[in-house]
Design a protein around this motif. Structure first.
Motif, PDB file in Angstrom:
ATOM      1  N   MET A   1      15.450  20.942 -18.983  1.00  0.00           N
ATOM      2  CA  MET A   1      15.474  20.341 -17.646  1.00  0.00           C
ATOM      3  C   MET A   1      14.925  18.915 -17.709  1.00  0.00           C
ATOM      4  N   ASN A   2      15.623  17.952 -17.084  1.00  0.00           N
ATOM      5  CA  ASN A   2      15.205  16.564 -17.109  1.00  0.00           C
ATOM      6  C   ASN A   2      14.331  16.263 -15.899  1.00  0.00           C
ATOM      7  N   ASN A   3      13.044  16.020 -16.143  1.00  0.00           N
ATOM      8  CA  ASN A   3      12.101  15.751 -15.060  1.00  0.00           C
ATOM      9  C   ASN A   3      11.836  14.256 -14.879  1.00  0.00           C
ATOM     10  N   LYS A   4      12.653  13.426 -15.509  1.00  0.00           N
ATOM     11  CA  LYS A   4      12.460  11.989 -15.406  1.00  0.00           C
ATOM     12  C   LYS A   4      12.697  11.528 -13.978  1.00  0.00           C
ATOM     13  N   LYS A   5      11.749  10.758 -13.436  1.00  0.00           N
ATOM     14  CA  LYS A   5      11.835  10.306 -12.061  1.00  0.00           C
ATOM     15  C   LYS A   5      12.723   9.074 -11.941  1.00  0.00           C
ATOM     16  N   ILE A   6      13.470   9.035 -10.849  1.00  0.00           N
ATOM     17  CA  ILE A   6      14.249   7.843 -10.522  1.00  0.00           C
ATOM     18  C   ILE A   6      13.282   6.739 -10.081  1.00  0.00           C
ATOM     19  N   THR A   7      13.605   5.496 -10.415  1.00  0.00           N
ATOM     20  CA  THR A   7      12.758   4.357 -10.056  1.00  0.00           C
ATOM     21  C   THR A   7      13.360   3.581  -8.893  1.00  0.00           C
ATOM     22  N   LYS A   8      12.539   3.300  -7.895  1.00  0.00           N
ATOM     23  CA  LYS A   8      12.951   2.494  -6.753  1.00  0.00           C
ATOM     24  C   LYS A   8      12.375   1.081  -6.899  1.00  0.00           C
ATOM     25  N   LEU A   9      13.193   0.092  -6.624  1.00  0.00           N
ATOM     26  CA  LEU A   9      12.835  -1.301  -6.871  1.00  0.00           C
ATOM     27  C   LEU A   9      12.531  -2.038  -5.565  1.00  0.00           C
ATOM     28  N   TYR A  10      11.445  -2.821  -5.584  1.00  0.00           N
ATOM     29  CA  TYR A  10      11.035  -3.621  -4.427  1.00  0.00           C
ATOM     30  C   TYR A  10      10.706  -5.040  -4.883  1.00  0.00           C
ATOM     31  N   TYR A  11      11.021  -6.000  -4.027  1.00  0.00           N
ATOM     32  CA  TYR A  11      10.807  -7.417  -4.337  1.00  0.00           C
ATOM     33  C   TYR A  11       9.722  -8.000  -3.432  1.00  0.00           C
ATOM     34  N   PHE A  12       8.835  -8.791  -4.034  1.00  0.00           N
ATOM     35  CA  PHE A  12       7.762  -9.425  -3.283  1.00  0.00           C
ATOM     36  C   PHE A  12       7.593 -10.879  -3.700  1.00  0.00           C
ATOM     37  N   SER A  13       7.289 -11.726  -2.731  1.00  0.00           N
ATOM     38  CA  SER A  13       6.667 -13.013  -3.010  1.00  0.00           C
ATOM     39  C   SER A  13       5.319 -12.988  -2.287  1.00  0.00           C
ATOM     40  N   PHE A  14       4.436 -13.893  -2.629  1.00  0.00           N
ATOM     41  CA  PHE A  14       3.056 -13.764  -2.163  1.00  0.00           C
ATOM     42  C   PHE A  14       2.342 -15.097  -2.293  1.00  0.00           C
ATOM     43  N   GLU A  15       1.244 -15.238  -1.544  1.00  0.00           N
ATOM     44  CA  GLU A  15       0.520 -16.506  -1.528  1.00  0.00           C
ATOM     45  C   GLU A  15      -0.462 -16.654  -2.678  1.00  0.00           C
ATOM     46  N   GLY A  16      -1.222 -15.593  -2.976  1.00  0.00           N
ATOM     47  CA  GLY A  16      -2.343 -15.742  -3.895  1.00  0.00           C
ATOM     48  C   GLY A  16      -2.410 -14.688  -4.978  1.00  0.00           C
ATOM     49  N   GLU A  17      -3.381 -14.874  -5.853  1.00  0.00           N
ATOM     50  CA  GLU A  17      -3.548 -13.962  -6.981  1.00  0.00           C
ATOM     51  C   GLU A  17      -4.031 -12.583  -6.547  1.00  0.00           C
ATOM     52  N   THR A  18      -4.871 -12.517  -5.511  1.00  0.00           N
ATOM     53  CA  THR A  18      -5.377 -11.206  -5.093  1.00  0.00           C
ATOM     54  C   THR A  18      -4.238 -10.301  -4.620  1.00  0.00           C
ATOM     55  N   GLU A  19      -3.278 -10.884  -3.923  1.00  0.00           N
ATOM     56  CA  GLU A  19      -2.107 -10.100  -3.503  1.00  0.00           C
ATOM     57  C   GLU A  19      -1.333  -9.590  -4.721  1.00  0.00           C
ATOM     58  N   LYS A  20      -1.179 -10.424  -5.717  1.00  0.00           N
ATOM     59  CA  LYS A  20      -0.488 -10.040  -6.945  1.00  0.00           C
ATOM     60  C   LYS A  20      -1.231  -8.904  -7.653  1.00  0.00           C
ATOM     61  N   TRP A  21      -2.532  -9.042  -7.791  1.00  0.00           N
ATOM     62  CA  TRP A  21      -3.314  -8.001  -8.475  1.00  0.00           C
ATOM     63  C   TRP A  21      -3.273  -6.694  -7.697  1.00  0.00           C
ATOM     64  N   TYR A  22      -3.285  -6.794  -6.371  1.00  0.00           N
ATOM     65  CA  TYR A  22      -3.203  -5.576  -5.560  1.00  0.00           C
ATOM     66  C   TYR A  22      -1.876  -4.875  -5.786  1.00  0.00           C
ATOM     67  N   LEU A  23      -0.783  -5.606  -5.772  1.00  0.00           N
ATOM     68  CA  LEU A  23       0.533  -5.000  -5.984  1.00  0.00           C
ATOM     69  C   LEU A  23       0.641  -4.369  -7.368  1.00  0.00           C
ATOM     70  N   GLU A  24       0.095  -5.021  -8.376  1.00  0.00           N
ATOM     71  CA  GLU A  24       0.105  -4.458  -9.724  1.00  0.00           C
ATOM     72  C   GLU A  24      -0.698  -3.162  -9.766  1.00  0.00           C
ATOM     73  N   TRP A  25      -1.833  -3.152  -9.065  1.00  0.00           N
ATOM     74  CA  TRP A  25      -2.640  -1.928  -8.994  1.00  0.00           C
ATOM     75  C   TRP A  25      -1.874  -0.822  -8.276  1.00  0.00           C
ATOM     76  N   LEU A  26      -1.269  -1.144  -7.133  1.00  0.00           N
ATOM     77  CA  LEU A  26      -0.535  -0.148  -6.359  1.00  0.00           C
ATOM     78  C   LEU A  26       0.622   0.422  -7.165  1.00  0.00           C
ATOM     79  N   LEU A  27       1.330  -0.435  -7.856  1.00  0.00           N
ATOM     80  CA  LEU A  27       2.430   0.000  -8.720  1.00  0.00           C
ATOM     81  C   LEU A  27       1.962   1.042  -9.724  1.00  0.00           C
ATOM     82  N   ASN A  28       0.858   0.750 -10.384  1.00  0.00           N
ATOM     83  CA  ASN A  28       0.337   1.672 -11.397  1.00  0.00           C
ATOM     84  C   ASN A  28      -0.110   2.993 -10.774  1.00  0.00           C
TER      85      ASN A  28
END
Length: 214
Positions: free
Chosen positions: A1-28
Motif C-alpha cells: 500500500m502506498n502511503n505517500k502523501k500528496i503535496t499541496k503548493l502555496y506561493y508567498f511573498s513577504f516583507e521581512g525575514e521573520t515572516e520567512k522564518w515563520y513560513l519555513e517553520w510552519l512548512l516543517n
C-alpha cells in the motif's frame, strides 16, 4: 500500500525575514505531522511582488499571498503602495494576488498564538512586552527579538495547536471589529481595517489547515 502523501503548493511573498522564518517553520511542522492528510510546499518568492512574478513560470492561474505590516493608519499611503504593487504583478503574469496584512505588525500574529490581544497598540514596539511575557523571554528591543537565533527560539516554543489558537483569536478580533461598527476600507479589491488590532494573515493559514485536513 502506498502511503505517500500528496503535496499541496502555496506561493508567498513577504516583507521581512521573520515572516520567512515563520513560513519555513510552519512548512516543517505540517510536513512532520502525522495527522495532516497532505504535505505542503511553500514557494517563497521574495519581497517585491512585481519582481517576483517576472521570474515565475506557471502552468495555470496561481494564487499568491503577500504578507506585510500595516503601520500607516493616517492615510494608508504605504499600504496602498503595496496593494498597487500586487495589482501590477497580476498584470505581468497569470497570478491572483491576495493581501495578508497585520495591523500593526507581524508580532501581533505571534502574540495571538499564545493569547487573545484586543488591546489597541499605537507603536509596533508595544508588542515586545507581550512577546516577552507570553514566551518567557527578556528581549530588550524588537531588533534583538528579530535576530535569527532569537526568533527561531520563539518558534521552537510553538506547535500546530498554537497556530489553530492564533487563527481562532484572529477571527475573534475581526468579528469584534465588525460588531463594533468599524468601517472596513477597500482599495483595489483589498479590504482592511484601519483600527488596531486587525489582520488578514490568518485567512491563508486557515485555508492551508482546511486543505490538509488539520
Amino acid at each position: 500500500m502506498n502511503n505517500k502523501k500528496i503535496t499541496k503548493l502555496y506561493y508567498f511573498s513577504f516583507e521581512g525575514e521573520t515572516e520567512k522564518w515563520y513560513l519555513e517553520w510552519l512548512l516543517n511542522e505540517i510536513n512532520i505531522s502525522e495527522e495532516a492528510r497532505y504535505k505542503v510546499s511553500f514557494r517563497l518568492i521574495g519581497k517585491n511582488p512585481v519582481k517576483a512574478v517576472k521570474n515565475l513560470t506557471l502552468l495555470y492561474k496561481t494564487d499568491i499571498y503577500h504578507i506585510c505590516d500595516y503601520e500607516d493608519k493616517k492615510d494608508d499611503k504605504i499600504l496602498k503602495i503595496v496593494i498597487d504593487s500586487i495589482r501590477k504583478a497580476e498584470e505581468l503574469n497569470d497570478v491572483k494576488y491576495h493581501l495578508a496584512y497585520n495591523n500593526l505588525t507581524f508580532e501581533l500574529w505571534l502574540v495571538l498564538h499564545k493569547n487573545l490581544c484586543n488591546r489597541h497598540c499605537t507603536n509596533n514596539k508595544d508588542y515586545l512586552q507581550y512577546i516577552n511575557s507570553l514566551y518567557n523571554e527578556k528581549f530588550k528591543s524588537l531588533e534583538e527579538y528579530k535576530k535569527e537565533q532569537n526568533f527561531k527560539k520563539i518558534l521552537s516554543k510553538l506547535n500546530l495547536n498554537d497556530v489553530k489558537t492564533a487563527i481562532h483569536n484572529a477571527k475573534h478580533i475581526m468579528q469584534n471589529n465588525m460588531n463594533s461598527g468599524f468601517k472596513q476600507c477597500e482599495y483595489k479589491k483589498e479590504k482592511y481595517y484601519r483600527e488596531n488590532p486587525s489582520l488578514s494573515i490568518f485567512e491563508i493559514i486557515d485555508k492551508i489547515f482546511d486543505d490538509i485536513g488539520k
